[in-house]
Design a protein around this motif. Sequence first.
Motif, mmCIF file in Angstrom:
data_model
loop_
_atom_site.group_PDB
_atom_site.id
_atom_site.type_symbol
_atom_site.label_atom_id
_atom_site.label_comp_id
_atom_site.label_asym_id
_atom_site.label_seq_id
_atom_site.Cartn_x
_atom_site.Cartn_y
_atom_site.Cartn_z
ATOM 1 N N GLY A 195 0.841 -1.195 0.000
ATOM 2 C CA GLY A 195 0.000 0.000 0.000
ATOM 3 C C GLY A 195 0.869 1.235 0.000
ATOM 4 N N SER A 196 0.249 2.387 -0.090
ATOM 5 C CA SER A 196 0.996 3.641 -0.208
ATOM 6 C C SER A 196 0.335 4.758 0.583
ATOM 7 C CB SER A 196 1.088 4.073 -1.675
ATOM 8 O OG SER A 196 1.699 3.072 -2.449
ATOM 9 N N VAL A 197 1.138 5.776 0.861
ATOM 10 C CA VAL A 197 0.651 7.007 1.474
ATOM 11 C C VAL A 197 1.106 8.145 0.569
ATOM 12 C CG1 VAL A 197 0.696 8.504 3.499
ATOM 13 C CG2 VAL A 197 0.867 6.023 3.780
ATOM 14 N N THR A 198 0.191 9.037 0.223
ATOM 15 C CA THR A 198 0.513 10.164 -0.644
ATOM 16 C C THR A 198 0.523 11.451 0.166
ATOM 17 O OG1 THR A 198 -0.537 9.074 -2.528
ATOM 18 C CG2 THR A 198 -0.132 11.431 -2.727
ATOM 19 N N ALA A 199 1.583 12.228 -0.003
ATOM 20 C CA ALA A 199 1.666 13.574 0.566
ATOM 21 C C ALA A 199 1.297 14.539 -0.558
ATOM 22 C CB ALA A 199 3.081 13.857 1.073
ATOM 23 N N TRP A 200 0.285 15.369 -0.331
ATOM 24 C CA TRP A 200 -0.243 16.257 -1.364
ATOM 25 C C TRP A 200 0.216 17.701 -1.170
ATOM 26 C CZ3 TRP A 200 -2.356 14.062 -5.436
ATOM 27 C CH2 TRP A 200 -2.916 12.788 -5.309
ATOM 28 N N GLY A 201 0.429 18.382 -2.290
ATOM 29 C CA GLY A 201 0.828 19.783 -2.267
ATOM 30 C C GLY A 201 -0.194 20.695 -1.624
ATOM 31 N N PHE A 202 -1.489 20.395 -1.752
ATOM 32 C CA PHE A 202 -2.500 21.254 -1.128
ATOM 33 C C PHE A 202 -2.382 21.231 0.393
ATOM 34 C CE2 PHE A 202 -4.866 17.299 -2.104
ATOM 35 C CZ PHE A 202 -5.319 16.938 -0.842
ATOM 36 N N ASP B 15 1.016 15.805 10.506
ATOM 37 C CA ASP B 15 1.168 14.372 10.287
ATOM 38 C C ASP B 15 0.239 13.937 9.164
ATOM 39 O OD1 ASP B 15 3.039 14.017 12.348
ATOM 40 O OD2 ASP B 15 1.450 13.780 13.837
ATOM 41 N N ILE B 16 0.692 12.943 8.402
ATOM 42 C CA ILE B 16 -0.114 12.342 7.345
ATOM 43 C C ILE B 16 -0.184 10.850 7.653
ATOM 44 C CG2 ILE B 16 -0.360 11.974 4.862
ATOM 45 C CD1 ILE B 16 1.507 14.449 4.523
ATOM 46 N N PRO B 17 -1.239 10.423 8.354
ATOM 47 C CA PRO B 17 -1.364 9.025 8.759
ATOM 48 C C PRO B 17 -2.186 8.213 7.755
ATOM 49 C CG PRO B 17 -2.976 10.326 9.923
ATOM 50 C CD PRO B 17 -2.219 11.278 9.015
ATOM 51 N N GLN B 18 -1.871 6.931 7.625
ATOM 52 C CA GLN B 18 -2.624 6.073 6.714
ATOM 53 C C GLN B 18 -2.545 4.623 7.175
ATOM 54 O OE1 GLN B 18 -4.244 7.047 3.646
ATOM 55 N NE2 GLN B 18 -5.095 5.020 3.906
ATOM 56 N N HIS B 19 -3.701 3.979 7.328
ATOM 57 C CA HIS B 19 -3.744 2.540 7.558
ATOM 58 C C HIS B 19 -3.577 1.861 6.211
ATOM 59 C CE1 HIS B 19 -4.881 2.337 11.804
ATOM 60 N NE2 HIS B 19 -5.544 3.462 11.571
ATOM 61 N N PHE C 64 -4.155 -1.770 4.601
ATOM 62 C CA PHE C 64 -4.760 -3.080 4.781
ATOM 63 C C PHE C 64 -4.591 -3.904 3.515
ATOM 64 C CE2 PHE C 64 -7.357 -0.245 7.429
ATOM 65 C CZ PHE C 64 -7.320 -0.909 8.642
ATOM 66 N N GLY C 65 -4.545 -5.195 3.682
ATOM 67 C CA GLY C 65 -4.522 -6.105 2.542
ATOM 68 C C GLY C 65 -4.973 -7.476 2.984
ATOM 69 N N ASN C 66 -4.847 -8.415 2.098
ATOM 70 C CA ASN C 66 -5.240 -9.789 2.380
ATOM 71 C C ASN C 66 -4.240 -10.419 3.354
ATOM 72 O OD1 ASN C 66 -6.518 -12.228 2.329
ATOM 73 N ND2 ASN C 66 -5.710 -12.840 0.331
ATOM 74 N N GLY C 67 -4.549 -10.374 4.637
ATOM 75 C CA GLY C 67 -3.696 -10.994 5.644
ATOM 76 C C GLY C 67 -2.667 -10.073 6.269
ATOM 77 N N TYR C 68 -2.728 -8.760 6.024
ATOM 78 C CA TYR C 68 -1.775 -7.851 6.674
ATOM 79 C C TYR C 68 -2.449 -6.520 6.991
ATOM 80 C CZ TYR C 68 -1.253 -5.866 1.984
ATOM 81 O OH TYR C 68 -1.496 -5.300 0.755
ATOM 82 N N TRP C 69 -1.852 -5.823 7.971
ATOM 83 C CA TRP C 69 -2.338 -4.513 8.386
ATOM 84 C C TRP C 69 -1.154 -3.725 8.929
ATOM 85 C CZ3 TRP C 69 -5.712 -3.718 13.353
ATOM 86 C CH2 TRP C 69 -5.991 -2.365 13.532
ATOM 87 N N TYR C 70 -0.867 -2.598 8.289
ATOM 88 C CA TYR C 70 0.198 -1.687 8.703
ATOM 89 C C TYR C 70 -0.385 -0.304 8.897
ATOM 90 C CZ TYR C 70 3.881 -5.028 7.604
ATOM 91 O OH TYR C 70 4.696 -6.118 7.607
ATOM 92 N N PHE C 71 0.355 0.531 9.597
ATOM 93 C CA PHE C 71 0.012 1.935 9.758
ATOM 94 C C PHE C 71 1.267 2.720 9.454
ATOM 95 C CE2 PHE C 71 -0.229 5.832 12.275
ATOM 96 C CZ PHE C 71 -1.473 6.312 11.918
ATOM 97 N N MET C 72 1.194 3.622 8.480
ATOM 98 C CA MET C 72 2.358 4.451 8.125
ATOM 99 C C MET C 72 2.021 5.909 8.431
ATOM 100 S SD MET C 72 4.367 5.116 4.512
ATOM 101 C CE MET C 72 4.835 3.438 4.213
ATOM 102 N N SER C 73 2.944 6.613 9.061
ATOM 103 C CA SER C 73 2.769 8.006 9.366
ATOM 104 C C SER C 73 3.912 8.808 8.743
ATOM 105 C CB SER C 73 2.760 8.237 10.880
ATOM 106 O OG SER C 73 2.666 9.613 11.173
ATOM 107 N N LEU C 74 3.547 9.812 7.941
ATOM 108 C CA LEU C 74 4.520 10.745 7.371
ATOM 109 C C LEU C 74 4.427 12.041 8.163
ATOM 110 C CD1 LEU C 74 3.694 10.347 3.558
ATOM 111 C CD2 LEU C 74 5.293 9.000 4.932
ATOM 112 N N VAL C 75 5.478 12.848 8.109
ATOM 113 C CA VAL C 75 5.429 14.179 8.705
ATOM 114 C C VAL C 75 5.847 15.172 7.623
ATOM 115 C CG1 VAL C 75 7.763 14.097 9.707
ATOM 116 C CG2 VAL C 75 6.054 15.613 10.678
ATOM 117 N N MET C 76 5.054 16.246 7.496
ATOM 118 C CA MET C 76 5.312 17.288 6.503
ATOM 119 C C MET C 76 5.656 18.568 7.243
ATOM 120 S SD MET C 76 2.697 18.830 3.628
ATOM 121 C CE MET C 76 2.690 17.394 2.581
#
Length: 154
Positions: A114-121, A133-137, A139-151
């Motif tokens: 999966g991916s997390v996008t940081a947007w110019g707006f 912070d730009i947080p994103q869960h 999810f997929g078939n059999g996995y779960w991650y949480f990624m947090s970006l900082v802008m």
Amino acid sequence: MRSHKLVLALALTVGLAVPVASPAGATTKASTCRVEVNFVDAYDTDENNGDEIKINLAGFMYPSGNQYVSMSNGNRAYSGNFANPTTTIGTTGSALFSLREVTPPAVGQGKVLGSVTAWGFTCAALATGQTTDIPQHIFGNGYWYFMSLVMTGL
């Protein structure tokens, strides 16, 4: 009398040369922003013995080479664990941070989880030095991650 007028004229002239301070709380809008990984949490890994994780940013894999970050359920990995994936975007651009599971020993591009996008707006709304912070869960078939970006506004 003349000396009083001369002193008054000099005082006014000096007063005009004094720079005007900006109002308290005034901020400068960011024209660009630095975006970096803050952390990645593994809630449920795809493999029972954990996953081997990299981050793809603009075609570059972090960490580089045959290195990866081992993640099991409940683990947290910070930016430094991934060799600090960081980029700069403008107020109209974007940056895609893809979480990938790789397979050692020949670590390649791997499978995109999966991916997390940081947007110019989002950047356009920040002041210089301000962060968000730009947080994103992920999810997929059999996995779960949480990624947090900082802008950070630049």
